[in-house]
Design a protein around this motif. Structure first.
Motif, PDB file in Angstrom:
ATOM      1  N   ALA A   1      -9.655   8.778  -3.263  1.00 40.83           N
ATOM      2  CA  ALA A   1      -8.824   9.594  -4.154  1.00 40.83           C
ATOM      3  C   ALA A   1      -7.334   9.320  -3.953  1.00 40.83           C
ATOM      4  CB  ALA A   1      -9.125  11.074  -3.925  1.00 40.83           C
ATOM      5  N   LEU A   2      -6.925   9.042  -2.724  1.00 39.97           N
ATOM      6  CA  LEU A   2      -5.515   8.778  -2.450  1.00 39.97           C
ATOM      7  C   LEU A   2      -5.018   7.516  -3.152  1.00 39.97           C
ATOM      8  CD1 LEU A   2      -5.257   9.471   1.405  1.00 39.97           C
ATOM      9  CD2 LEU A   2      -4.339  10.884  -0.437  1.00 39.97           C
ATOM     10  N   PHE A   3      -5.855   6.485  -3.183  1.00 42.14           N
ATOM     11  CA  PHE A   3      -5.399   5.171  -3.629  1.00 42.14           C
ATOM     12  C   PHE A   3      -5.751   4.815  -5.069  1.00 42.14           C
ATOM     13  CE2 PHE A   3      -5.058   4.540   0.936  1.00 42.14           C
ATOM     14  CZ  PHE A   3      -3.923   3.737   1.048  1.00 42.14           C
ATOM     15  N   MET A   4      -6.786   5.414  -5.629  1.00 44.68           N
ATOM     16  CA  MET A   4      -7.250   4.964  -6.939  1.00 44.68           C
ATOM     17  C   MET A   4      -6.241   5.244  -8.051  1.00 44.68           C
ATOM     18  SD  MET A   4     -11.402   5.097  -7.373  1.00 44.68           S
ATOM     19  CE  MET A   4     -11.198   5.518  -9.053  1.00 44.68           C
ATOM     20  N   ASN A   5      -6.096   4.259  -8.940  1.00 43.58           N
ATOM     21  CA  ASN A   5      -5.261   4.421 -10.134  1.00 43.58           C
ATOM     22  C   ASN A   5      -5.739   3.433 -11.200  1.00 43.58           C
ATOM     23  OD1 ASN A   5      -4.127   1.886  -9.419  1.00 43.58           O
ATOM     24  ND2 ASN A   5      -2.541   2.896  -8.182  1.00 43.58           N
ATOM     25  N   ASP A   6      -4.912   3.144 -12.191  1.00 41.76           N
ATOM     26  CA  ASP A   6      -5.347   2.313 -13.320  1.00 41.76           C
ATOM     27  C   ASP A   6      -5.618   0.862 -12.941  1.00 41.76           C
ATOM     28  OD1 ASP A   6      -5.163   4.488 -14.971  1.00 41.76           O
ATOM     29  OD2 ASP A   6      -3.196   3.965 -15.798  1.00 41.76           O
ATOM     30  N   TYR A   7      -5.023   0.376 -11.848  1.00 42.37           N
ATOM     31  CA  TYR A   7      -5.208  -1.028 -11.482  1.00 42.37           C
ATOM     32  C   TYR A   7      -5.880  -1.222 -10.124  1.00 42.37           C
ATOM     33  CZ  TYR A   7      -0.963  -0.207  -8.741  1.00 42.37           C
ATOM     34  OH  TYR A   7      -0.038   0.307  -7.862  1.00 42.37           O
ATOM     35  N   LEU A   8      -5.981  -0.165  -9.339  1.00 38.62           N
ATOM     36  CA  LEU A   8      -6.601  -0.258  -8.019  1.00 38.62           C
ATOM     37  C   LEU A   8      -7.805   0.684  -7.966  1.00 38.62           C
ATOM     38  CD1 LEU A   8      -6.502  -1.438  -5.148  1.00 38.62           C
ATOM     39  CD2 LEU A   8      -4.986   0.446  -4.503  1.00 38.62           C
ATOM     40  N   ARG A   9      -8.986   0.101  -7.854  1.00 45.26           N
ATOM     41  CA  ARG A   9     -10.220   0.883  -7.830  1.00 45.26           C
ATOM     42  C   ARG A   9     -10.856   0.770  -6.448  1.00 45.26           C
ATOM     43  NH1 ARG A   9     -13.726   3.389 -11.114  1.00 45.26           N
ATOM     44  NH2 ARG A   9     -15.967   3.219 -10.707  1.00 45.26           N
ATOM     45  N   ILE A  10     -11.272   1.902  -5.901  1.00 42.40           N
ATOM     46  CA  ILE A  10     -11.834   1.968  -4.556  1.00 42.40           C
ATOM     47  C   ILE A  10     -13.294   2.390  -4.623  1.00 42.40           C
ATOM     48  CG2 ILE A  10     -11.491   2.838  -2.210  1.00 42.40           C
ATOM     49  CD1 ILE A  10      -8.981   1.536  -3.355  1.00 42.40           C
ATOM     50  N   TYR A  11     -14.159   1.654  -3.933  1.00 45.59           N
ATOM     51  CA  TYR A  11     -15.556   2.037  -3.773  1.00 45.59           C
ATOM     52  C   TYR A  11     -15.771   2.525  -2.338  1.00 45.59           C
ATOM     53  CZ  TYR A  11     -16.850  -0.098  -8.220  1.00 45.59           C
ATOM     54  OH  TYR A  11     -16.964  -0.397  -9.557  1.00 45.59           O
TER      55      TYR A  11
ATOM     56  N   LEU B   1       0.831  -1.206   0.000  1.00 44.82           N
ATOM     57  CA  LEU B   1       0.000   0.000   0.000  1.00 44.82           C
ATOM     58  C   LEU B   1       0.868   1.260   0.000  1.00 44.82           C
ATOM     59  CD1 LEU B   1      -2.889  -0.987   2.438  1.00 44.82           C
ATOM     60  CD2 LEU B   1      -3.008  -0.738  -0.053  1.00 44.82           C
ATOM     61  N   ALA B   2       1.983   1.216   0.716  1.00 47.70           N
ATOM     62  CA  ALA B   2       2.921   2.344   0.684  1.00 47.70           C
ATOM     63  C   ALA B   2       3.467   2.545  -0.730  1.00 47.70           C
ATOM     64  CB  ALA B   2       4.056   2.101   1.674  1.00 47.70           C
ATOM     65  N   LYS B   3       3.775   1.455  -1.401  1.00 43.34           N
ATOM     66  CA  LYS B   3       4.260   1.515  -2.790  1.00 43.34           C
ATOM     67  C   LYS B   3       3.217   2.155  -3.705  1.00 43.34           C
ATOM     68  CE  LYS B   3       5.513  -1.699  -6.567  1.00 43.34           C
ATOM     69  NZ  LYS B   3       4.312  -1.550  -7.415  1.00 43.34           N
ATOM     70  N   VAL B   4       1.954   1.748  -3.549  1.00 44.28           N
ATOM     71  CA  VAL B   4       0.876   2.323  -4.351  1.00 44.28           C
ATOM     72  C   VAL B   4       0.805   3.834  -4.149  1.00 44.28           C
ATOM     73  CG1 VAL B   4      -1.639   2.446  -4.613  1.00 44.28           C
ATOM     74  CG2 VAL B   4      -0.522   0.216  -4.411  1.00 44.28           C
TER      75      VAL B   4
ATOM     76  N   PRO C   1     -11.305  -7.654  -1.320  1.00 48.12           N
ATOM     77  CA  PRO C   1     -10.586  -8.804  -1.886  1.00 48.12           C
ATOM     78  C   PRO C   1      -9.256  -8.399  -2.506  1.00 48.12           C
ATOM     79  CG  PRO C   1     -12.389  -8.153  -3.330  1.00 48.12           C
ATOM     80  CD  PRO C   1     -12.502  -7.313  -2.092  1.00 48.12           C
ATOM     81  N   SER C   2      -8.191  -8.595  -1.781  1.00 50.49           N
ATOM     82  CA  SER C   2      -6.889  -8.104  -2.239  1.00 50.49           C
ATOM     83  C   SER C   2      -5.760  -8.957  -1.673  1.00 50.49           C
ATOM     84  CB  SER C   2      -6.694  -6.649  -1.799  1.00 50.49           C
ATOM     85  OG  SER C   2      -6.979  -6.502  -0.413  1.00 50.49           O
ATOM     86  N   HIS C   3      -4.840  -9.339  -2.527  1.00 52.61           N
ATOM     87  CA  HIS C   3      -3.610  -9.976  -2.107  1.00 52.61           C
ATOM     88  C   HIS C   3      -2.467  -9.021  -2.393  1.00 52.61           C
ATOM     89  CE1 HIS C   3      -5.356 -13.790  -1.164  1.00 52.61           C
ATOM     90  NE2 HIS C   3      -5.723 -14.063  -2.394  1.00 52.61           N
ATOM     91  N   ALA C   4      -1.578  -8.843  -1.440  1.00 57.74           N
ATOM     92  CA  ALA C   4      -0.443  -7.942  -1.629  1.00 57.74           C
ATOM     93  C   ALA C   4       0.368  -8.341  -2.853  1.00 57.74           C
ATOM     94  CB  ALA C   4       0.436  -7.954  -0.377  1.00 57.74           C
ATOM     95  N   GLU C   5       0.525  -9.652  -3.058  1.00 60.17           N
ATOM     96  CA  GLU C   5       1.331 -10.137  -4.175  1.00 60.17           C
ATOM     97  C   GLU C   5       0.770  -9.671  -5.518  1.00 60.17           C
ATOM     98  OE1 GLU C   5       1.648 -13.005  -0.732  1.00 60.17           O
ATOM     99  OE2 GLU C   5       0.040 -11.922  -1.754  1.00 60.17           O
ATOM    100  N   GLU C   6      -0.557  -9.612  -5.619  1.00 60.38           N
ATOM    101  CA  GLU C   6      -1.173  -9.241  -6.889  1.00 60.38           C
ATOM    102  C   GLU C   6      -1.227  -7.732  -7.077  1.00 60.38           C
ATOM    103  OE1 GLU C   6      -4.787 -11.421  -7.543  1.00 60.38           O
ATOM    104  OE2 GLU C   6      -3.773 -13.354  -7.229  1.00 60.38           O
ATOM    105  N   VAL C   7      -1.492  -6.995  -6.007  1.00 59.92           N
ATOM    106  CA  VAL C   7      -1.443  -5.529  -6.103  1.00 59.92           C
ATOM    107  C   VAL C   7      -0.016  -5.081  -6.426  1.00 59.92           C
ATOM    108  CG1 VAL C   7      -1.803  -3.361  -4.861  1.00 59.92           C
ATOM    109  CG2 VAL C   7      -3.406  -5.254  -4.548  1.00 59.92           C
ATOM    110  N   ALA C   8       0.969  -5.790  -5.884  1.00 61.14           N
ATOM    111  CA  ALA C   8       2.373  -5.447  -6.144  1.00 61.14           C
ATOM    112  C   ALA C   8       2.706  -5.519  -7.624  1.00 61.14           C
ATOM    113  CB  ALA C   8       3.291  -6.372  -5.349  1.00 61.14           C
ATOM    114  N   ARG C   9       2.102  -6.470  -8.325  1.00 61.19           N
ATOM    115  CA  ARG C   9       2.372  -6.586  -9.769  1.00 61.19           C
ATOM    116  C   ARG C   9       1.306  -5.884 -10.609  1.00 61.19           C
ATOM    117  NH1 ARG C   9       1.282 -12.474  -8.906  1.00 61.19           N
ATOM    118  NH2 ARG C   9      -0.772 -12.953  -9.776  1.00 61.19           N
ATOM    119  N   GLN C  10       0.502  -5.057  -9.943  1.00 61.35           N
ATOM    120  CA  GLN C  10      -0.479  -4.186 -10.586  1.00 61.35           C
ATOM    121  C   GLN C  10      -1.573  -4.965 -11.299  1.00 61.35           C
ATOM    122  OE1 GLN C  10       1.518  -1.111 -12.863  1.00 61.35           O
ATOM    123  NE2 GLN C  10       2.537  -0.297 -11.050  1.00 61.35           N
TER     124      GLN C  10
END
Length: 336
Positions: free
Chosen positions: A171-181, A17-20, A142-151
């Motif tokens: 707004a802090l976390f959303m990007n092309d591969y991580l979507r927040i509701y 999450l820090a990397k994101v 539903p999130s695994h660190a390993e999968e978020v790490a590889r986007q």
């Protein structure tokens, strides 16, 4: 808008999450109580114990100095094991009192406090009065660190009683591969996140015993019914449990080798002792303590949770897994 964010906890999920956040353009201070881990992150830009193949951005800065991490941070994110949430919150309040700051508090941990059975946001709120925080948000799903790490594409939930705060985290976390509701049902999101780990142990056990997809589907479906019953008894919205932090989190945790709880159950199903499973995992298996909490809460509230009770019997009463499965299958026939 760029801001400084303090991430407390440099395990797999905390560091990812820090990397994101760094890659989203924010200044991030990642706090750990291990100097060796901090040195590795700052010098080699790796975190080998948790994610050995990942290279972190050079802009990510790690520290063992909690005050330095939190200074000027508009948001403080807890990503530490449930068993130390209260301790870290107590350390944080001392820093906030000294700094006189009032950050938004976010947590991305999953579980219930052992003994009190309190949700993580309740524990944090007890230790950090409202005058030292601008709000509280739960980040879960539903999130695994390993999968978020590889986007890989990942969707999770930011829950808060104040939707403005949830939208800020979105707004802090959303990007092309991580979507927040966003969601306002904090109780439902936290209970779903905690109790699914119990069912994941059962799913792993079925795999270890050699059962197939039919058994897995049955366990997950009826397990979700138990999670919903218990969550609703605390005031959760039942619809939350058919969302990301309910069925979504249950699916990902019950079907993946990335899940520590699933792996623990898998080893139990293969005949390994609980002591050996815990010793060999190397990371916290949240579902073990949460199972005890769920069982005790169900007893207190008179809620029927046969799957949870069976897993409790295996973990805490050394019951035979196959005998517990037989007992479940031989229960009196009922309507769904």
């Amino acid at each position: 808008m760029t801001e400084k964010i303090a991430v407390l906890g440099a395990g797999s999920w905390g560091s990812v999450l820090a990397k994101v956040l760094v890659e989203n353009g924010h200044e991030v201070a990642l706090w750990s109580n291990s100097q060796a881990q901090v040195d590795e992150l700052n010098q080699q830009h790796t975190n080998a114990k948790y994610l050995p193949d990942l290279i972190y951005p050079e802009a990510l800065k790690a520290t063992t100095d909690l005050k330095a991490a939190v200074k000027d941070a508009g948001t403080v994110l807890f990503v530490v094991p449930t068993k130390v949430i209260r301790l870290v919150a107590q350390q944080l309040i001392e820093v906030l009192e000294e700094l006189g700051t009032k950050p938004l508090i976010v947590h991305a941990s999953k579980g219930l406090e052992l003994g009190s059975h309190k949700r993580i946001s309740e524990v944090i709120a007890e230790e950090i009065p409202t005058k030292y925080r601008s709000g509280m948000v739960v980040l879960s799903g539903p999130s695994h660190a390993e999968e978020v790490a590889r986007q890989d594409i990942t969707l999770i939930t930011a829950a808060s009683e104040d939707l403005a705060n949830a939208k800020k985290v979105q707004a802090l976390f959303m990007n092309d591969y991580l979507r927040i509701y966003t969601n306002s049902d904090v109780v439902g999101v936290e209970t779903g996140a905690a109790f699914k780990n119990v069912i994941a142990i059962g799913a792993g056990a079925l795999h270890g015993l050699g059962y197939g997809d039919d058994a897995k589907a049955a366990l997950m479906t009826r397990g979700l019914a138990e999670i919903s019953r218990l969550g609703v008894s605390f005031g959760a919205d039942p619809l939350t449990f058919i969302g990301l932090s309910g069925v979504g989190d249950l699916i990902v945790t019950c079907t993946s080798v990335h899940s520590r709880n699933w792996r623990a159950g898998d080893q139990l199903g293969q005949g390994k002792s609980l002591e050996d499973v815990i010793a060999n995992m190397g990371m916290v298996i949240e579902g073990i303590n949460t199972c005890k909490a769920a069982y005790e809460l169900a007893q207190q509230k008179g809620i029927e949770m046969p799957i949870t009770q069976a897993i409790y019997n295996v973990l805490y009463k050394q019951a035979d897994i196959k005998a517990e499965i037989a007992n479940l299958m031989q229960r009196e026939g009922k309507t769904e």
